[in-house]
Design a protein around this motif. Structure first.
Motif, PDB file in Angstrom:
ATOM      1  N   GLY A 195      31.523  22.735 -14.928  1.00  0.00           N
ATOM      2  CA  GLY A 195      30.071  22.762 -14.990  1.00  0.00           C
ATOM      3  C   GLY A 195      29.482  22.062 -16.193  1.00  0.00           C
ATOM      4  N   LYS A 196      30.356  21.491 -17.054  1.00  0.00           N
ATOM      5  CA  LYS A 196      29.884  20.887 -18.301  1.00  0.00           C
ATOM      6  C   LYS A 196      30.188  19.387 -18.346  1.00  0.00           C
ATOM      7  CE  LYS A 196      31.044  25.275 -20.495  1.00  0.00           C
ATOM      8  NZ  LYS A 196      31.947  25.954 -21.448  1.00  0.00           N
ATOM      9  N   PHE A 197      29.500  18.706 -19.248  1.00  0.00           N
ATOM     10  CA  PHE A 197      29.624  17.259 -19.420  1.00  0.00           C
ATOM     11  C   PHE A 197      29.878  16.953 -20.886  1.00  0.00           C
ATOM     12  CE2 PHE A 197      26.841  13.474 -20.564  1.00  0.00           C
ATOM     13  CZ  PHE A 197      27.810  12.517 -20.295  1.00  0.00           C
ATOM     14  N   VAL A 198      30.820  16.035 -21.154  1.00  0.00           N
ATOM     15  CA  VAL A 198      31.050  15.566 -22.511  1.00  0.00           C
ATOM     16  C   VAL A 198      31.205  14.051 -22.502  1.00  0.00           C
ATOM     17  CG1 VAL A 198      33.568  15.962 -22.390  1.00  0.00           C
ATOM     18  CG2 VAL A 198      32.440  15.761 -24.613  1.00  0.00           C
ATOM     19  N   MET A 199      30.543  13.408 -23.443  1.00  0.00           N
ATOM     20  CA  MET A 199      30.714  11.966 -23.648  1.00  0.00           C
ATOM     21  C   MET A 199      31.531  11.754 -24.898  1.00  0.00           C
ATOM     22  SD  MET A 199      27.889   8.917 -23.822  1.00  0.00           S
ATOM     23  CE  MET A 199      28.447   7.206 -23.925  1.00  0.00           C
ATOM     24  N   GLY A 200      32.507  10.838 -24.814  1.00  0.00           N
ATOM     25  CA  GLY A 200      33.344  10.519 -25.960  1.00  0.00           C
ATOM     26  C   GLY A 200      32.935   9.205 -26.583  1.00  0.00           C
ATOM     27  N   GLY A 201      32.968   9.145 -27.908  1.00  0.00           N
ATOM     28  CA  GLY A 201      32.566   7.948 -28.631  1.00  0.00           C
ATOM     29  C   GLY A 201      33.655   6.906 -28.705  1.00  0.00           C
ATOM     30  N   GLY A 202      33.344   5.809 -29.383  1.00  0.00           N
ATOM     31  CA  GLY A 202      34.277   4.705 -29.546  1.00  0.00           C
ATOM     32  C   GLY A 202      34.701   4.545 -30.991  1.00  0.00           C
ATOM     33  N   GLY A 203      35.357   3.409 -31.269  1.00  0.00           N
ATOM     34  CA  GLY A 203      35.817   3.121 -32.624  1.00  0.00           C
ATOM     35  C   GLY A 203      35.635   1.650 -32.945  1.00  0.00           C
ATOM     36  N   GLY A 204      35.516   1.345 -34.224  1.00  0.00           N
ATOM     37  CA  GLY A 204      35.344  -0.037 -34.638  1.00  0.00           C
ATOM     38  C   GLY A 204      34.087  -0.638 -34.040  1.00  0.00           C
ATOM     39  N   PHE A 205      34.195  -1.892 -33.590  1.00  0.00           N
ATOM     40  CA  PHE A 205      33.085  -2.537 -32.893  1.00  0.00           C
ATOM     41  C   PHE A 205      33.164  -2.295 -31.385  1.00  0.00           C
ATOM     42  CE2 PHE A 205      33.451  -5.558 -36.649  1.00  0.00           C
ATOM     43  CZ  PHE A 205      32.316  -5.073 -37.297  1.00  0.00           C
ATOM     44  N   VAL A 206      34.018  -1.363 -30.978  1.00  0.00           N
ATOM     45  CA  VAL A 206      34.238  -0.971 -29.579  1.00  0.00           C
ATOM     46  C   VAL A 206      34.723  -2.214 -28.798  1.00  0.00           C
ATOM     47  CG1 VAL A 206      33.361   0.430 -27.681  1.00  0.00           C
ATOM     48  CG2 VAL A 206      32.370   0.694 -29.943  1.00  0.00           C
ATOM     49  N   SER A 264      25.789  19.905 -22.145  1.00  0.00           N
ATOM     50  CA  SER A 264      26.206  18.520 -22.374  1.00  0.00           C
ATOM     51  C   SER A 264      26.568  18.336 -23.845  1.00  0.00           C
ATOM     52  CB  SER A 264      25.069  17.554 -22.004  1.00  0.00           C
ATOM     53  OG  SER A 264      24.764  17.629 -20.633  1.00  0.00           O
ATOM     54  N   TYR A 265      27.715  17.669 -24.081  1.00  0.00           N
ATOM     55  CA  TYR A 265      28.209  17.489 -25.439  1.00  0.00           C
ATOM     56  C   TYR A 265      28.548  16.016 -25.704  1.00  0.00           C
ATOM     57  CZ  TYR A 265      28.957  22.522 -24.899  1.00  0.00           C
ATOM     58  OH  TYR A 265      28.784  23.866 -24.649  1.00  0.00           O
ATOM     59  N   PHE A 266      28.580  15.682 -26.992  1.00  0.00           N
ATOM     60  CA  PHE A 266      29.082  14.380 -27.434  1.00  0.00           C
ATOM     61  C   PHE A 266      30.065  14.628 -28.560  1.00  0.00           C
ATOM     62  CE2 PHE A 266      29.454  10.515 -29.802  1.00  0.00           C
ATOM     63  CZ  PHE A 266      29.287   9.499 -28.884  1.00  0.00           C
ATOM     64  N   VAL A 267      31.229  13.963 -28.500  1.00  0.00           N
ATOM     65  CA  VAL A 267      32.207  14.042 -29.584  1.00  0.00           C
ATOM     66  C   VAL A 267      32.644  12.628 -29.946  1.00  0.00           C
ATOM     67  CG1 VAL A 267      33.039  16.350 -29.010  1.00  0.00           C
ATOM     68  CG2 VAL A 267      34.137  14.372 -27.977  1.00  0.00           C
ATOM     69  N   GLY A 268      32.689  12.334 -31.238  1.00  0.00           N
ATOM     70  CA  GLY A 268      33.108  11.007 -31.670  1.00  0.00           C
ATOM     71  C   GLY A 268      33.464  11.008 -33.136  1.00  0.00           C
ATOM     72  N   CYS A 269      34.250  10.019 -33.532  1.00  0.00           N
ATOM     73  CA  CYS A 269      34.656   9.881 -34.932  1.00  0.00           C
ATOM     74  C   CYS A 269      34.539   8.424 -35.339  1.00  0.00           C
ATOM     75  CB  CYS A 269      36.088  10.383 -35.128  1.00  0.00           C
ATOM     76  SG  CYS A 269      36.559  10.517 -36.879  1.00  0.00           S
ATOM     77  N   SER A 270      34.199   8.172 -36.594  1.00  0.00           N
ATOM     78  CA  SER A 270      34.034   6.820 -37.133  1.00  0.00           C
ATOM     79  C   SER A 270      32.808   6.168 -36.500  1.00  0.00           C
ATOM     80  CB  SER A 270      35.303   6.007 -36.886  1.00  0.00           C
ATOM     81  OG  SER A 270      35.276   4.803 -37.642  1.00  0.00           O
ATOM     82  N   THR A 271      32.976   5.070 -35.764  1.00  0.00           N
ATOM     83  CA  THR A 271      31.842   4.532 -35.017  1.00  0.00           C
ATOM     84  C   THR A 271      31.326   5.586 -34.046  1.00  0.00           C
ATOM     85  OG1 THR A 271      32.479   2.224 -35.212  1.00  0.00           O
ATOM     86  CG2 THR A 271      31.169   2.808 -33.296  1.00  0.00           C
ATOM     87  N   GLY A 272      32.233   6.351 -33.462  1.00  0.00           N
ATOM     88  CA  GLY A 272      31.814   7.445 -32.588  1.00  0.00           C
ATOM     89  C   GLY A 272      31.028   8.508 -33.336  1.00  0.00           C
ATOM     90  N   GLY A 273      31.347   8.715 -34.615  1.00  0.00           N
ATOM     91  CA  GLY A 273      30.563   9.631 -35.433  1.00  0.00           C
ATOM     92  C   GLY A 273      29.165   9.097 -35.683  1.00  0.00           C
ATOM     93  N   ARG A 274      29.056   7.784 -35.891  1.00  0.00           N
ATOM     94  CA  ARG A 274      27.729   7.168 -36.027  1.00  0.00           C
ATOM     95  C   ARG A 274      26.959   7.303 -34.720  1.00  0.00           C
ATOM     96  NH1 ARG A 274      25.137   2.769 -34.456  1.00  0.00           N
ATOM     97  NH2 ARG A 274      26.988   2.021 -33.369  1.00  0.00           N
ATOM     98  N   GLN A 275      27.630   7.039 -33.596  1.00  0.00           N
ATOM     99  CA  GLN A 275      26.980   7.204 -32.294  1.00  0.00           C
ATOM    100  C   GLN A 275      26.478   8.633 -32.122  1.00  0.00           C
ATOM    101  OE1 GLN A 275      30.309   6.042 -29.896  1.00  0.00           O
ATOM    102  NE2 GLN A 275      29.669   3.903 -29.730  1.00  0.00           N
TER     103      GLN A 275
END
Length: 536
Positions: free
Chosen positions: A94-105, A178-189
């Motif tokens: 029932g939940k949604f999560v978007m994952g971030g990228g890294g570097g310039f993706v 709804s969630y978002f998780v990311g690190c580095s560039t993903g953390g900026r996102q």
């Protein structure tokens, strides 16, 4: 197979993360799927015909995938070139999560998968942010403002909105959270989402966020100039493995026991006060010492970027990660002599099949890339003789699009949003001080923000994970628990992993400015031996 804290610049990082996602992550803290939260027995059709036609969205393929769990994979394009991949598990929670990228993706990335999101029943999506290329190559942005805006903030937002519409249509049910998780560039996102699009997500995890993208380019190019004063000679940096080991041994000898444990981990590196001038070579000695030129180069790393008048442009680094491959050698110093390819400069971030640009260190690629293609739009820009006196003014246009430094999170909080930030004290990519500064700016803007925004500093941890300190936390589980309960985690258990990716010790993370304190008698690799206390 190597331990997570020793991830090297090759395909082993990907295998490590695959094992984490398919094994350890599922045994540590993921919620069990039951019929109650898995949805109805009748499975939605996995076909393009079953999905709605959305404006400016093209579905390229819809395929049924059996591994790692049964799911429907939807690949598509938003607008002209924002590619995405949406994974829709049969047993949806029932939940949604978007994952971030890294570097310039540059290829579709979804770092939520390293937390076992799909196996836990989340519908999950990732994007390439609107361009294709190696994550260390920024040439795609040359004379292309649309791509810059997509990368800066728009692609993640449009992907989130598109994914939500497709999820709702596929399951014929509303998304509960709804969630978002990311690190580095993903953390900026992650921070961009909280600041620009506050209603996209209920909970956001921002790890080691590169929140001041333009500022870090000043630091990166100044460090690169110190390490490679001749840009035509990239074989070996002015500071190499021998000097890095010397520096680390020097400060650890004096500071390792400040937290009551001698383990090569500084609980708070800011408390370590040593005089590096004492490492200066004297007389005719050139062994186990630093030349004046080397000492000046090291000071650029620790003191940060400055203009010609000595005004600070971006903070430097505390002590930590000097002598590890995932630290200085990968990010700051390096040299083509030691590794010719930075295909996986950030562990777990794959190159998408693109050839890596010639780069002796990750910072060489990042700093030059941002300066040449984001700020000055000049492929021939060079750090040689550049003064940095007009840097902030020149970077204003790019900063408006790229940076995530706005401390006003009131709209996100009003929506009910929770923001969990974390970063390693030994991060050689994003200076930990820059993350602390942002968190303090958030609280200075509104002291009540501490109710909904927390920062966790990770001793001995490098960029996103790895290093001598324990670095594994299932942050997806942590943000979900926070959103569901409304209670911020007062402490978080963090694990070391062994070669089989199983827990081999633990400690605790405390909400900044609190720090973990050893009780003086228990097992130093057992979380129960530590408690959270106010930082000095």
């Amino acid at each position: 197979m190597v331990e997570l804290r020793e991830v090297t610049v090759n395909t082993r990082a990907t295998r490590v993360l695959a094992l984490v996602a398919l094994g350890t992550l599922l045994t540590l803290s993921l919620p069990a799927l039951t019929q109650e939260n898995a949805g109805d027995n009748a499975q939605p059709a996995c076909s393009e015909e079953s999905l709605p036609q959305l404006p400016d969205v093209t579905i390229n393929s819809v395929t049924y995938e059996a591994q790692p769990v049964a799911h429907c994979k939807v690949a598509g394009v938003i607008g002209k070139e924002i590619n995405f991949e949406l994974l829709l598990p049969e047993n949806w929670n029932g939940k949604f999560v978007m994952g971030g990228g890294g570097g310039f993706v540059g290829s579709v990335m979804n770092t939520s998968l390293m937390f076992g999101s799909l196996q836990a029943g989340y519908a999950t999506v990732g994007t390439d942010t609107g361009h294709k290329g190696h994550p260390l190559d920024a040439s795609w942005a040359y004379n292309n403002l649309e791509r810059l805006v997509n990368f800066g903030h728009l692609a993640v937002h449009r992907t989130a909105v598109t994914a939500k519409a497709l999820i709702k249509a596929h399951y014929k049910k509303d998304i509960t959270n709804s969630y978002f998780v990311g690190c580095s560039t993903g953390g900026r996102q992650a921070l961009v989402e909280a600041q620009r699009y506050p209603e996209d997500f209920d909970g956001i995890v921002a790890g080691a966020p590169s929140l001041d993208y333009t500022g870090i380019s000043a630091l990166a190019t100044q460090i690169t100039r110190a390490m490679y004063p001749d840009p035509n000679n990239l074989e070996k940096a002015l500071i190499g493995p021998k000097e890095q080991k010397l520096i680390e041994s020097y400060y650890l000898e004096q500071c390792d026991g400040l937290d009551g444990i001698k383990d090569g981990i500084l609980n708070d590196p800011r408390k370590c006060k040593v005089d590096l001038e004492k490492l200066l070579c004297k007389g005719g000695n050139t062994t186990n010492c630093l030349t004046r030129e080397q000492l000046a180069a090291v000071k650029v790393i620790y003191e940060g970027a400055k203009d010609s008048k000595g005004h600070s442009l971006f903070p430097g680094y505390p002590f930590g990660s000097e002598n590890s491959l995932g630290g200085w050698s990968r990010w700051l110093t390096g040299g083509l002599k030691y590794h010719e390819d930075l295909g996986e400069f950030q562990g777990g971030i794959e190159a998408g099949g693109f050839e890596a640009p010639v780069s002796p260190s990750a910072f060489y690629g990042f700093g030059n890339g941002i300066m040449r293609y984001f700020i000055y739009n000049d492929p021939e820009w060079s750090y040689v003789n550049y003064k940095y006196d007009r840097f902030r003014k020149d970077a204003e246009r790019a900063a408006e699009t790229l940076n995530a430094t706005n401390p006003d999170l009131s709209a996100f909080r009003k929506h009910g949003g929770k923001l969990l930030m974390y970063t390693g004290w030994s991060d050689a990519a994003i200076p930990p001080g820059s993350v602390i500064n942002y968190y303090e700016d958030v609280l200075a803007n509104d002291r009540t923000a501490a109710d909904d925004v927390r920062l966790y500093m990770m001793p001995g941890v490098e960029h996103c994970f790895g290093g001598p300190g324990p670095s594994f936390v299932n942050f997806l589980t942590e943000i979900d628990k926070w959103v569901q309960s409304g209670t911020a985690p007062e402490q978080i258990t963090v694990y070391w992993l062994d070669e089989k990716m199983q827990p081999t010790g633990s400690r605790i993370l405390c909400p900044y400015p609190q720090v973990s304190k050893y009780d003086g008698k228990g097992d130093t690799r057992d979380a129960s031996s530590f408690g959270c206390v106010d930082g000095d």
